[in-house]
Design an enzyme around this catalytic site. Sequence first.
Site, PDB file in Angstrom:
ATOM      1  CG  HIS A  48      13.952  92.127  37.821  1.00  0.00           C
ATOM      2  ND1 HIS A  48      14.677  92.585  38.896  1.00  0.00           N
ATOM      3  CD2 HIS A  48      14.071  90.773  37.845  1.00  0.00           C
ATOM      4  CE1 HIS A  48      15.233  91.559  39.529  1.00  0.00           C
ATOM      5  NE2 HIS A  48      14.875  90.455  38.915  1.00  0.00           N
ATOM      6  NE  ARG A  73       9.842  87.862  37.018  1.00  0.00           N
ATOM      7  CZ  ARG A  73      11.142  87.800  36.717  1.00  0.00           C
ATOM      8  NH1 ARG A  73      11.853  86.715  37.038  1.00  0.00           N
ATOM      9  NH2 ARG A  73      11.731  88.792  36.069  1.00  0.00           N
ATOM     10  CG  ASP A  87      -9.122  89.060  44.883  1.00  0.00           C
ATOM     11  OD1 ASP A  87      -9.391  87.851  44.784  1.00  0.00           O
ATOM     12  OD2 ASP A  87      -9.154  89.689  45.963  1.00  0.00           O
ATOM     13  CD  GLU A 152      14.937  83.691  40.459  1.00  0.00           C
ATOM     14  OE1 GLU A 152      15.395  84.200  39.422  1.00  0.00           O
ATOM     15  OE2 GLU A 152      13.899  84.096  40.999  1.00  0.00           O
ATOM     16  CG  ASP A 178      18.358  86.439  40.089  1.00  0.00           C
ATOM     17  OD1 ASP A 178      19.046  87.252  40.718  1.00  0.00           O
ATOM     18  OD2 ASP A 178      17.255  86.729  39.603  1.00  0.00           O
TER      19      ASP A 178
END
Length: 267
Positions: A48, A73, A87, A152, A178
Amino acid sequence: MHLPHNAFKAALKQAQPRYGIWAGMCTPYTAEILAGLGYDWVLLDGEHAPNTVPTLLGQLQAMAAYGSQPVVRPVTGDPVLIKQLLDVGAQTLMVPMVETAEQAAALVQAMRYPPHGIRGVGGGLTRATRWDAVPDYIRNAHQELCLIVQIESRLGVQNAAAIAAVEGVDAVFIGPADLSTGLGHAGDASQPEVQDAIRQAIDATRAQGKACGILAPREEDARRYLDWGCQFVAVGIDISLLRQAAQANLARYRDDAGASKAPGGVY
């Protein structure tokens, strides 16, 4: 050079709570400030907040000198994006909106090299290998990688036990905003139906021997979820804290500054 130790993953096996903070400002400067405050972990939000792989890399580099552990996230569980984040040196990922054990198993595969997964090999091109300075990285990387899956949704709660049972899933994180919205309560996690769902997900996760976490900026919520068995809790959000502190500061001088003082109901 040794494979970098994942202190966050190791801490999940211990009983004491781990307190985190959400980082949504997308800059190494603020990430480093948060890393030096004493929080156990910092969530670098690419879902977000407008983060990209390069901006997340900069924040990982800024945090590297501190004891606070980064959790990244991504916006999605896309294996290509997971490969890129691993990576550049992310060791702990929190993947949003996981609803089935099959989804969770696919994420585990995305984080592991063949024959146990599908992660592509970057070798000396990658920060994760310290540009080929870590011996046997391909064989040993999974030992220090940590996968957190987010539950969620109603379906996710129903499948919480099966999701948590997947080998390679290290922890489950509950998203109250959520979840409450999906249950018809528009971001109001205080509703009894939502609280029951959160408790159910926590209990199901712990029954599988996995750690459970949650976002709870309100102290009364955080303490309740800790009592219910959550082991890692995000107790603040940098953007919200900045906004609230700035409003409170101005309100000391201007009577009209408190007009929009109250934070939104979601967090």
